[in-house]
Design an enzyme around this catalytic site. Sequence first.
Site, short mmCIF file in Angstrom:
data_model
loop_
_atom_site.label_atom_id
_atom_site.label_comp_id
_atom_site.label_asym_id
_atom_site.label_seq_id
_atom_site.Cartn_x
_atom_site.Cartn_y
_atom_site.Cartn_z
CG ASP A 32 -1.66 0.97 1.28
OD1 ASP A 32 -2.13 1.61 0.79
OD2 ASP A 32 -1.60 2.22 1.71
CD GLU A 56 -2.12 2.68 -3.10
OE1 GLU A 56 -3.45 3.60 -3.86
OE2 GLU A 56 -1.79 2.80 -2.78
#
Length: 763
Positions: free
Chosen positions: A442, A495
């Site tokens: 993330d 990401e």
Amino acid sequence: MASKRRAVFAINWMEVEALVNAKHDNPHHILGIHECLDDVYINAFIPNAKVVNAVDKAEKKSYSLVSERYPGFFSICIKDKKSFDYLLDIKYEDGTEETIVDPYVFEPVIDPIDISRFNEGIHYEIYEKLGSHPMVVDGVKGTLFAVWAPNAERVSVVGNFNKWDGRRHPMRKLEYSGIFELFIPGNMTDEIYKYEIRSKSGEVFMKSDPYAFTAEVRPANASRVTSLDYIWHDKKWIEKRDFVEKKAEDAAEAAAEDARVEKTSEKKAEEKKPATEKPMNIYEVHLGSWKRPDDGREFYSYREIAIRLAEYMQEMGYNYVELMPVMEHPYDPSWGYQITGYYAPTSRYGSPAEFMGFVDYMHTKGIGVIIDWVPAHFPKDSHGLGRFDGTPLYENADPLRGEHPHWGTYIFDYGRNEVKNFLVANALYWADKYHVDGIRVDAVASMLYLDYGRSGGEWRANKYGGNENLEAIDFIKEVNVKMKENFPGVMMIAEESTAWPMMTHTVEEGGMGFDYKWNMGWMNDFLSYMKLDPLYRKYHHNELTFSMMYAFSEKFILVLSHDEVVHEKGSMIQKMPGGYEDKFSNLRTAYGFMMTHPGKKLLFMGQEFAQFTEFNESGELDWSLFEFDAHKYMQTYVKQLNKLYKTEPAFYQLDSVPEGFKWISVNDANRSIVSYERYGLEDKDTLVVICNFTPVEQKNYKLGVPSAGKWQEIFSSDNAKFGGEGHNNKTAKLTKDGKVDDREHYIQITVPPLSVSIFKRKG
């Protein structure tokens, strides 16, 4: 078991005073049994004890310890005796009694090699040493507690077993390490505990164990002693996954580069292909709000949700589930992205063994498991990692590098060996102990850039004057390299929202080493385009087509994730323009374009049946929508689209290389129509796709095709069973000779309004 210390021993009362005042960082130095010439001393510090006896286990003889100068400190000198194994019989002032093995007779368990590797940042199994571990030491069953707190004055293990009294079980600081450890005899499985820490400034506070394998159910936050015992049933799955990736990696890269030039005489068996040549259709899920039980419980268990979720995913045609963070976190609305227990699957849904069962069950159903991982930041909750030993330890001490000003969280100190080790080992841990098949990292951009989310004066440049976080870059490369070395079949997915180059190139090539990257650029442009009234889409045609300018610069996953259906952004169906029916037509077109565009696929839960409300972690998906035909049609459409994607090799075999895609018509902005060819490893797999992004039907449309023959429409989003008007092409179309879209052959077709149509040559 008994210590063999043969130095001259005498009680240092200043040391006892430090012990009594809970300031001692090496209690083993005075507590336990100590030889002194021909005699032995036994010392014990047991607050609130009234009587303490040492019982010789061999001779069954009892020796009474005496408490004189300091309450709770008991001692005896036994003449003409060597060290022996003993038990402590204790009677407390409240009348309770217990018999224990003295925790302070054991030598250090963590050896210097482990310490050295950890301090160097290369102990990739450090989770086997730090934390709490039931084990047998010198024939005695107990639990080893170990924690890194180099700047603490004293650390103790506290819990119900010692009435949360930090004086009762102080830990020994191992030399040259910053690690405190203590082996406590007895069965402590399922006991809750924390570390009570006294900082050098004199502040006393409690922390959860950073390496704990499980914790209490929130809002409680103590760590819990457990073992990771589980009998796995996925050996063949893991062997095939890792073997295929390891052996096929080099060959796959070469084959991908030359796929349209040199084809192998035989098509490789599907199970022997690397992941890049296989379909990857990901269903993103928040475990606590996909479905909830109707029996009054808050959540299903890991096992219960696995059975229901696997059945649904198989029916829908998904082959990977991506879980929003399952690591322990205190705050439900963070969705798991503010982690306090990096090594603990959240106890909301059960135990570590139950989460292992979740992954195991998914594997038996042919479904891979990807988990979200958050090494970019951590919350400031008092029981968590922040200021762990009273100083910035896990976080960077520089406030311009150690905090996210807009997120209210701390940033890891990636340049500190032990912190980097904590994170790298954590990623490997989830692959090792839980058999996950992928880790989606993330907020990578926030790690890469020192000025991420900051204004001028809020960040500090690197040593070269740039905004790149050099330590974070090294950390990312290291975790990706180590994952590939140890678990070659586990995918590392970034990401990353910027154009940082070579994210999915190997570290040896100068890249970051990820296997895939979320295509955030495509997602932003495409959603911006789809939100427009079709009347105005012709003025934004570039937003639809620009992604192909960079589609093969990385190995991409196309995502319509949870991030796009929260914070008043609206659900996917809400984003679509027009009236009720137009919204569904637009959404079918959007999903059809996504599934035929190069790149692996990800769709967030609920969007497959056009949930109208945004994602809300406090309740389950709106399954009641199936009372309405439009939502049933949409689910059927996505199911058939998924099936088509998985059965047509042209949609996945070459979707990371330019040879897998070719535009037919890319500049028809006035009619908002695009068409393109998709290729597999064999000519017979070639497909032609045409997308109409306006509500205007095009009859007798001339579509250029790559070869002469009959072309059959194999899929249309306008099919009546999907809720469309049924204006699709029901008969095969024979090519005609003529120059159309730089091709020598074309077919004449009907292009329904707001639709995606797919054609394949017959024979």
